[in-house]
Design a protein around this motif. Structure first.
Motif, mmCIF file in Angstrom:
data_model
loop_
_atom_site.group_PDB
_atom_site.id
_atom_site.type_symbol
_atom_site.label_atom_id
_atom_site.label_comp_id
_atom_site.label_asym_id
_atom_site.label_seq_id
_atom_site.Cartn_x
_atom_site.Cartn_y
_atom_site.Cartn_z
ATOM 1 N N ARG A 241 -7.481 5.541 2.843
ATOM 2 C CA ARG A 241 -8.174 4.540 3.648
ATOM 3 C C ARG A 241 -8.437 5.057 5.055
ATOM 4 N NH1 ARG A 241 -6.134 0.690 6.929
ATOM 5 N NH2 ARG A 241 -4.032 0.956 6.139
ATOM 6 N N MET A 242 -7.469 5.739 5.630
ATOM 7 C CA MET A 242 -7.631 6.282 6.977
ATOM 8 C C MET A 242 -8.705 7.388 6.997
ATOM 9 S SD MET A 242 -5.676 4.431 8.747
ATOM 10 C CE MET A 242 -5.421 5.197 10.296
ATOM 11 N N GLU A 243 -8.761 8.184 5.945
ATOM 12 C CA GLU A 243 -9.799 9.230 5.839
ATOM 13 C C GLU A 243 -11.195 8.621 5.798
ATOM 14 O OE1 GLU A 243 -10.056 12.640 5.761
ATOM 15 O OE2 GLU A 243 -7.980 12.652 6.470
ATOM 16 N N ARG A 244 -11.355 7.570 4.992
ATOM 17 C CA ARG A 244 -12.661 6.901 4.911
ATOM 18 C C ARG A 244 -13.063 6.315 6.257
ATOM 19 N NH1 ARG A 244 -10.285 4.955 0.232
ATOM 20 N NH2 ARG A 244 -10.031 2.886 1.163
ATOM 21 N N ALA A 245 -12.106 5.736 6.965
ATOM 22 C CA ALA A 245 -12.402 5.176 8.278
ATOM 23 C C ALA A 245 -12.788 6.274 9.259
ATOM 24 C CB ALA A 245 -11.195 4.396 8.800
ATOM 25 N N LEU A 246 -12.096 7.410 9.189
ATOM 26 C CA LEU A 246 -12.388 8.528 10.085
ATOM 27 C C LEU A 246 -13.769 9.109 9.797
ATOM 28 C CD1 LEU A 246 -11.283 10.269 12.339
ATOM 29 C CD2 LEU A 246 -10.313 11.786 10.623
ATOM 30 N N GLU A 247 -14.136 9.194 8.532
ATOM 31 C CA GLU A 247 -15.473 9.690 8.175
ATOM 32 C C GLU A 247 -16.556 8.805 8.765
ATOM 33 O OE1 GLU A 247 -15.600 9.875 3.952
ATOM 34 O OE2 GLU A 247 -14.106 11.485 3.835
ATOM 35 N N GLY A 248 -16.314 7.519 8.760
ATOM 36 C CA GLY A 248 -17.274 6.591 9.330
ATOM 37 C C GLY A 248 -17.444 6.775 10.824
ATOM 38 N N GLU B 252 0.844 -1.199 0.000
ATOM 39 C CA GLU B 252 0.000 0.000 0.000
ATOM 40 C C GLU B 252 0.878 1.247 0.000
ATOM 41 O OE1 GLU B 252 -3.951 1.054 2.458
ATOM 42 O OE2 GLU B 252 -2.209 0.688 3.710
ATOM 43 N N THR B 253 0.558 2.200 -0.882
ATOM 44 C CA THR B 253 1.321 3.445 -0.918
ATOM 45 C C THR B 253 0.853 4.359 0.198
ATOM 46 O OG1 THR B 253 -0.225 4.578 -2.381
ATOM 47 C CG2 THR B 253 1.513 3.269 -3.439
ATOM 48 N N ALA B 254 1.622 5.377 0.470
ATOM 49 C CA ALA B 254 1.270 6.338 1.517
ATOM 50 C C ALA B 254 -0.050 7.028 1.182
ATOM 51 C CB ALA B 254 2.387 7.361 1.693
ATOM 52 N N ALA B 255 -0.271 7.337 -0.086
ATOM 53 C CA ALA B 255 -1.504 8.005 -0.496
ATOM 54 C C ALA B 255 -2.704 7.077 -0.321
ATOM 55 C CB ALA B 255 -1.389 8.470 -1.952
ATOM 56 N N GLN B 256 -2.536 5.823 -0.668
ATOM 57 C CA GLN B 256 -3.624 4.861 -0.498
ATOM 58 C C GLN B 256 -3.952 4.668 0.974
ATOM 59 O OE1 GLN B 256 -1.693 1.670 -2.624
ATOM 60 N NE2 GLN B 256 -3.088 1.880 -4.397
#
Length: 109
Positions: A12-19, A4-8
């Motif tokens: 992924r962390m942003e999507r988890a935080l939104e949830g 996984e790249t840093a951007a990916q």
């Protein structure tokens, strides 16, 4: 498998935080129900004498049906279907239900 790249990872962390940040009291996002299609495994312990009687009956049934084998599991499935059927639609269900209930009551005492 590619690392996984840093951007990916950041996405992924942003999507988890939104949830997690839907706000206090916010209802969780409901997922669509999925119908279970995989059979449920059930294990039943029984005394050896009862197991022998079931296997013996299955052997007798195989002879009556002129087949090599009648699996004990299939016999149990059929008995459960009869037991849970509508007694008004399946005439043989009434005596089976009655017999099971009588045995359950006897074993409670």
């Amino acid at each position: 498998m590619a690392k996984e790249t840093a951007a990916q990872r950041e996405a992924r962390m942003e999507r988890a935080l939104e949830g997690r940040n839907r706000g206090e009291g916010a209802a969780p996002v409901r997922r669509a129900s999925v119908v279970r299609t995989k059979p449920v495994r059930m294990t039943v312990d029984m005394p050896p004498t009862l197991h022998r009687r079931l296997k013996s009956w299955s052997g007798w049934a195989a002879g009556q049906l002129d087949v090599a084998d009648v699996p004990a599991a299939e016999v149990v499935r059929i008995l459960v279907e009869i037991l849970t059927s509508n007694p008004e639609e399946v005439e043989m269900a009434r005596p089976v239900v009655r017999a099971v209930m009588e045995e359950l009551r006897a074993r409670q005492q």
